[in-house]
Design a protein around this motif. Structure first.
Motif, PDB file in Angstrom:
ATOM      1  N   VAL A 163       0.848  -1.184   0.000  1.00 32.66           N
ATOM      2  CA  VAL A 163       0.000   0.000   0.000  1.00 32.66           C
ATOM      3  C   VAL A 163       0.890   1.244   0.000  1.00 32.66           C
ATOM      4  O   VAL A 163       2.052   1.180   0.392  1.00 32.66           O
ATOM      5  N   ALA A 192      17.067  -1.409   5.404  1.00 34.85           N
ATOM      6  CA  ALA A 192      16.457  -2.710   5.700  1.00 34.85           C
ATOM      7  C   ALA A 192      14.962  -2.537   5.987  1.00 34.85           C
ATOM      8  O   ALA A 192      14.562  -1.590   6.680  1.00 34.85           O
ATOM      9  N   LYS A 196      11.978  -3.321  -0.362  1.00 36.02           N
ATOM     10  CA  LYS A 196      12.686  -3.568  -1.634  1.00 36.02           C
ATOM     11  C   LYS A 196      12.298  -4.933  -2.221  1.00 36.02           C
ATOM     12  O   LYS A 196      11.996  -5.044  -3.403  1.00 36.02           O
ATOM     13  N   ARG A 350       9.037  -3.459   8.056  1.00 34.97           N
ATOM     14  CA  ARG A 350       9.037  -4.801   8.644  1.00 34.97           C
ATOM     15  C   ARG A 350       8.763  -4.727  10.154  1.00 34.97           C
ATOM     16  O   ARG A 350       8.004  -5.516  10.705  1.00 34.97           O
ATOM     17  N   ARG A 353       5.162  -3.759  10.898  1.00 36.86           N
ATOM     18  CA  ARG A 353       4.325  -4.934  10.649  1.00 36.86           C
ATOM     19  C   ARG A 353       4.338  -5.882  11.848  1.00 36.86           C
ATOM     20  O   ARG A 353       3.288  -6.333  12.314  1.00 36.86           O
TER      21      ARG A 353
HETATM   22  N1  LIG Z   1       4.315  -0.371   1.152  1.00 34.96           N
HETATM   23  C1  LIG Z   1       4.134  -1.553   1.781  1.00 34.96           C
HETATM   24  N2  LIG Z   1       2.877  -2.031   1.955  1.00 34.96           N
HETATM   25  C2  LIG Z   1       2.676  -3.201   2.595  1.00 34.96           C
HETATM   26  N3  LIG Z   1       3.666  -3.976   3.099  1.00 34.96           N
HETATM   27  C3  LIG Z   1       4.929  -3.546   2.949  1.00 34.96           C
HETATM   28  C4  LIG Z   1       5.233  -2.325   2.280  1.00 34.96           C
HETATM   29  N4  LIG Z   1       6.571  -2.160   2.280  1.00 34.96           N
HETATM   30  C5  LIG Z   1       7.085  -3.227   2.911  1.00 34.96           C
HETATM   31  N5  LIG Z   1       6.104  -4.061   3.319  1.00 34.96           N
HETATM   32  C6  LIG Z   1       6.257  -5.324   4.062  1.00 34.96           C
HETATM   33  O1  LIG Z   1       7.316  -5.112   5.000  1.00 34.96           O
HETATM   34  C7  LIG Z   1       8.105  -6.286   5.111  1.00 34.96           C
HETATM   35  C8  LIG Z   1       9.548  -5.941   4.787  1.00 34.96           C
HETATM   36  O2  LIG Z   1       9.662  -5.646   3.392  1.00 34.96           O
HETATM   37  P1  LIG Z   1      10.844  -6.243   2.494  1.00 34.96           P
HETATM   38  O3  LIG Z   1      11.206  -7.627   2.911  1.00 34.96           O
HETATM   39  O4  LIG Z   1      10.474  -6.022   1.084  1.00 34.96           O
HETATM   40  O5  LIG Z   1      12.024  -5.264   2.926  1.00 34.96           O
HETATM   41  P2  LIG Z   1      13.492  -5.138   2.314  1.00 34.96           P
HETATM   42  O6  LIG Z   1      13.674  -3.694   2.007  1.00 34.96           O
HETATM   43  O7  LIG Z   1      13.685  -6.100   1.204  1.00 34.96           O
HETATM   44  O8  LIG Z   1      14.371  -5.554   3.585  1.00 34.96           O
HETATM   45  P3  LIG Z   1      15.831  -6.255   3.664  1.00 34.96           P
HETATM   46  O9  LIG Z   1      16.833  -5.250   3.173  1.00 34.96           O
HETATM   47  O10 LIG Z   1      15.995  -6.523   5.132  1.00 34.96           O
HETATM   48  O11 LIG Z   1      15.781  -7.512   2.863  1.00 34.96           O
HETATM   49  C9  LIG Z   1       7.497  -7.318   4.173  1.00 34.96           C
HETATM   50  O12 LIG Z   1       6.606  -8.118   4.913  1.00 34.96           O
HETATM   51  C10 LIG Z   1       6.729  -6.459   3.174  1.00 34.96           C
HETATM   52  O13 LIG Z   1       5.647  -7.174   2.604  1.00 34.96           O
END
Ligand SMILES: Nc1ncnc2c1ncn2[C@@H]1O[C@H](COP(=O)(O)OP(=O)(O)OP(=O)(O)O)[C@@H](O)[C@H]1O
Length: 435
Positions: A163, A192, A196, A350, A353
């Motif tokens: 979202v 983090a 992403k 994260r 959440r």
């Molecule tokens: N805009 C958003 N809407 C809903 N959920 C989100 C959103 N952004 C991130 N999330 C949720 O937050 C959590 C962390 O996101 P994600 O794993 O993509 O982070 P990342 O940037 O890849 O972190 P890392 O560098 O630690 O791997 C996931 O459960 C993801 O679905």
């Protein structure tokens, strides 16, 4: 400005289902809204696809009624089909009923193939329109009930939903959606937990490779043995996507192996994430690889810079976890919303959440107050941590990971899914905490 709902959106589950009606003709919007309200729906109107997406990002919507043509004289339905795809990328389970003209059977079929729940022909009969919407909502409810009985399947779909509640995230999603249809390499940058990996999965889902597999590799998975990596890559074809996680942390040998494989003429879509800034990447990533990845760069802002988005994310996660755990949907008291908006969120979305999942599971009432957001295991205001109890964020993250691993009999894939982490991200944390 989208049309306002007929009454403020209020908490109780007894509130009528909200239909988002997207049509550029304000007379039709008004007449249809009157009709639907008389039949017990809440309605919010949007005049074009951009408004529709803004509404969807900002409030819960039960179903969408979507006209397919917007530009004056347009009959191809192209704009509407693109909007349909964007709506479903935002929420893959959303029931969307499309509206076509009498001659638009081919367009209706294209819309059904693209994931529409149903269609109605203009001019419609009012009873037919209402029945179609009711059927679409009933089918959706049945699907949700099946998913609730199979949490793994639900997790896969719901965890993919992203979202947006601020211009920066909307822009990132918009750029991701536009680049998804191409073959361009994409580098997703951000701290983090900023989203992403979720955004990379969305790009894969919207790309020509969506029927293929998504191979997620991080420094750990890429490993130190280039031959092992090459063997894993050899299974990939033009219909697949490689997601190189945290590319700046990959061992040089693994980077060279990936680059050599790509230069050998192998074809797979390449996406990468990085927590590091451009300077670090220039110093630590093979130039050829960086060049392939740098075609499009999408940066995700840290959550502390997206204050206005926090209420939108909270609403999304509170709904998601209520459904997943079979609990009533919780709501934030204004002071709790203020408290959450003021936190620094070092692990970004994260962390938010996790906090909302814990609050949903542990709360005794439907309204969440400050007390529901005390650190894990601590009653609000308890200043003295019991001896040996680690109250730091890292401490509570370690405890959550340990508990999830135990709950899933140390099955890393299942624990990762519950925690909202990729397997590589969970492995990284397990290594960090010595688990
Ligand atoms: N805009 C958003 N809407 C809903 N959920 C989100 C959103 N952004 C991130 N999330 C949720 O937050 C959590 C962390 O996101 P994600 O794993 O993509 O982070 P990342 O940037 O890849 O972190 P890392 O560098 O630690 O791997 C996931 O459960 C993801 O679905």
């Amino acid at each position: 400005m989208p049309d306002q709902p007929s009454s403020p959106i209020v908490a109780p589950s007894a509130s009528p289902p909200c239909i988002l009606f997207v049509d550029d003709d304000s007379d039709i919007r008004q007449a249809t809204s009157l009709l639907l309200r008389r039949r017990g729906f809440e309605v919010v109107g949007a005049a074009d696809p951009a408004q529709a997406l803004a509404v969807l990002a900002a409030m819960p919507v039960a179903a969408v009624l979507l006209d397919l043509n917007y530009a004056r004289g347009a009959t191809t339905g192209a704009e509407g089909l693109e909007c349909l795809r964007a709506l479903l990328a935002h929420d893959p389970g959303l029931p969307v009923v499309v509206v076509t003209g009498h001659s638009g059977v081919a367009i209706a079929v294209a819309a059904m193939r693209a994931g529409a729940a149903d269609f109605v022909m203009k001019p419609w009969r009012n009873d037919r329109l209402v029945a179609t919407l009711e059927d679409a909502l009933a089918t959706h409810r049945r699907r949700m009930a099946v998913r609730a009985a199979a949490p793994d399947a639900a997790g896969l779909v719901e965890d993919d939903v992203m979202v947006a509640g601020c211009a920066a995230t909307r822009d990132a999603l918009d750029r991701a959606d536009r680049v998804a249809a191409t073959q361009a390499g994409v580098l997703l940058r951000g701290e983090a937990g900023t989203g992403k990996t979720a955004l990379a999965r969305r790009i894969h889902r919207l790309s020509a490779q969506r029927g293929g597999c998504l191979l997620v590799l991080d420094a750990h998975g890429a490993g130190d043995d280039p031959r092992a990596l090459a063997a894993r890559l050899d299974g990939m074809g033009g219909q697949d996507t490689i997601l190189a996680e945290d590319i700046g942390a990959w061992p040089p040998a693994a980077q060279r192996a990936l680059l050599a494989w790509l230069e050998d003429g192998h074809r797979a879509r390449l996406l990468a994430t990085s927590r590091d800034g451009p300077e670090h990447l220039r110093a630590h990533v093979a130039p050829g690889l960086l060049y392939r990845l740098g075609t499009v760069e999408i940066a995700l802002a840290p959550l502390r810079a997206r204050g206005e988005e926090i209420p939108v994310l909270c609403r999304h996660f509170l709904r998601l976890f209520a459904r997943r755990h079979g609990l009533p949907e919780r709501w934030l008291a204004p002071e709790a919303e203020g408290l959450l908006a003021a936190r620094p969120w070092p692990d970004n979305v994260r962390e938010l959440r996790h906090v909302l999942e814990r609050a949903t599971v542990m709360a005794t009432g439907d309204l969440l107050t400050d007390a529901d957001f005390a650190p894990a295991g601590m009653p609000a205001g308890a200043d003295d941590a019991p001896a040996g109890h680690d109250r730091t964020l890292a401490g509570s993250e370690k405890a959550m990971i340990e508990a999830a691993l135990r709950r899933h009999g140390f099955n890393v894939s299942h624990a990762a899914r519950e925690l909202g982490l990729t397997r590589p991200a969970l492995y990284r944390r397990m290594a960090r905490y010595g688990l």
